[in-house]
Design a protein around this motif. Sequence first.
Motif, PDB file in Angstrom:
ATOM      1  N   UNK A  97       6.290  53.044  66.394  1.00 41.75           N
ATOM      2  CA  UNK A  97       5.663  54.366  66.493  1.00 41.75           C
ATOM      3  C   UNK A  97       4.985  54.480  67.847  1.00 41.75           C
ATOM      4  N   UNK A  98       4.883  55.704  68.298  1.00 40.97           N
ATOM      5  CA  UNK A  98       4.228  55.962  69.580  1.00 40.97           C
ATOM      6  C   UNK A  98       2.730  56.088  69.366  1.00 40.97           C
ATOM      7  N   UNK A  99       1.951  55.330  70.159  1.00 35.88           N
ATOM      8  CA  UNK A  99       0.494  55.425  70.031  1.00 35.88           C
ATOM      9  C   UNK A  99      -0.030  56.598  70.865  1.00 35.88           C
ATOM     10  N   UNK A 100      -1.331  56.796  70.858  1.00 32.17           N
ATOM     11  CA  UNK A 100      -1.935  57.947  71.541  1.00 32.17           C
ATOM     12  C   UNK A 100      -1.738  57.911  73.056  1.00 32.17           C
ATOM     13  N   UNK A 101      -1.431  56.734  73.615  1.00 31.95           N
ATOM     14  CA  UNK A 101      -1.182  56.609  75.053  1.00 31.95           C
ATOM     15  C   UNK A 101       0.290  56.760  75.409  1.00 31.95           C
ATOM     16  N   UNK A 102       1.131  57.002  74.401  1.00 32.50           N
ATOM     17  CA  UNK A 102       2.555  57.169  74.639  1.00 32.50           C
ATOM     18  C   UNK A 102       3.346  55.878  74.646  1.00 32.50           C
ATOM     19  N   UNK A 103       2.719  54.766  74.271  1.00 29.95           N
ATOM     20  CA  UNK A 103       3.396  53.469  74.211  1.00 29.95           C
ATOM     21  C   UNK A 103       3.975  53.242  72.820  1.00 29.95           C
ATOM     22  N   UNK A 104       5.144  52.592  72.783  1.00 34.84           N
ATOM     23  CA  UNK A 104       5.760  52.254  71.504  1.00 34.84           C
ATOM     24  C   UNK A 104       5.098  51.009  70.937  1.00 34.84           C
ATOM     25  N   UNK A 105       4.678  51.082  69.683  1.00 37.49           N
ATOM     26  CA  UNK A 105       4.058  49.955  68.994  1.00 37.49           C
ATOM     27  C   UNK A 105       4.980  49.542  67.843  1.00 37.49           C
ATOM     28  N   UNK A 106       5.429  48.299  67.878  1.00 34.34           N
ATOM     29  CA  UNK A 106       6.311  47.787  66.827  1.00 34.34           C
ATOM     30  C   UNK A 106       5.503  47.604  65.548  1.00 34.34           C
ATOM     31  N   UNK A 107       6.034  48.171  64.451  1.00 31.71           N
ATOM     32  CA  UNK A 107       5.320  48.048  63.176  1.00 31.71           C
ATOM     33  C   UNK A 107       6.115  47.303  62.117  1.00 31.71           C
ATOM     34  N   UNK A 108       7.373  47.003  62.405  1.00 27.70           N
ATOM     35  CA  UNK A 108       8.142  46.258  61.423  1.00 27.70           C
ATOM     36  C   UNK A 108       9.605  46.135  61.779  1.00 27.70           C
ATOM     37  N   UNK A 109      10.324  45.434  60.921  1.00 31.21           N
ATOM     38  CA  UNK A 109      11.758  45.251  61.063  1.00 31.21           C
ATOM     39  C   UNK A 109      12.429  45.522  59.733  1.00 31.21           C
ATOM     40  N   UNK A 110      13.670  45.943  59.809  1.00 31.24           N
ATOM     41  CA  UNK A 110      14.472  46.198  58.610  1.00 31.24           C
ATOM     42  C   UNK A 110      15.736  45.353  58.745  1.00 31.24           C
ATOM     43  N   UNK A 111      15.981  44.536  57.742  1.00 33.99           N
ATOM     44  CA  UNK A 111      17.127  43.637  57.760  1.00 33.99           C
ATOM     45  C   UNK A 111      18.203  44.108  56.786  1.00 33.99           C
ATOM     46  N   UNK A 112      19.260  43.336  56.715  1.00 35.20           N
ATOM     47  CA  UNK A 112      20.376  43.662  55.825  1.00 35.20           C
ATOM     48  C   UNK A 112      19.859  43.948  54.414  1.00 35.20           C
ATOM     49  N   UNK A 113      20.338  45.036  53.844  1.00 31.08           N
ATOM     50  CA  UNK A 113      19.917  45.441  52.505  1.00 31.08           C
ATOM     51  C   UNK A 113      18.782  46.453  52.516  1.00 31.08           C
ATOM     52  N   UNK A 114      18.144  46.643  53.675  1.00 28.63           N
ATOM     53  CA  UNK A 114      17.036  47.593  53.770  1.00 28.63           C
ATOM     54  C   UNK A 114      17.517  49.021  54.017  1.00 28.63           C
ATOM     55  N   UNK A 115      16.590  49.952  53.924  1.00 29.87           N
ATOM     56  CA  UNK A 115      16.895  51.354  54.173  1.00 29.87           C
ATOM     57  C   UNK A 115      15.862  51.939  55.135  1.00 29.87           C
TER      58      UNK A 115
END
Length: 135
Positions: free
Chosen positions: A63-81
């Motif tokens: 997600x983009x933070x208030x400064x416009x930087x992308x912040x990683x919040x998670x990963x989705x692996x095989x079987x995920x949606x």
Amino acid sequence: MQQHELAHKAFASILGEFDDHFFSIIEPKLERVELSGGEILFHQNDPGDAMYFVGSGRLQVSVEDSDGNQKRIGEVMRGGIVGEMSILANEPLWATVTALRDSVLIKLSKEVFEQVIDAYPKALVNISNRIIERL
């Protein structure tokens, strides 16, 4: 994995088991999506018009933070949606999703999702349970 097998596994995983006749009607409407590592599936605030089942590979959610930087919040692996909450809430996508490595997804459009819910209302409970488990 064959297209039919991947689509059937994705459909059953996301929405529950269905009879073969119903699946044969829906299967041609499911789309295979192939992403190369580093390729963006969708951006935060894009319209939420589909959900995706990860058949292989790995995706990063940020997600983009208030400064416009992308912040990683998670990963989705095989079987995920991914993308399902936007369809259910009828809201834009809340995150950017990028392939961390080559990935194969099955796309279920909002239109097809609505057809499934009309025919099998229990599918809504199944997808809701998947979201709750993830949260």
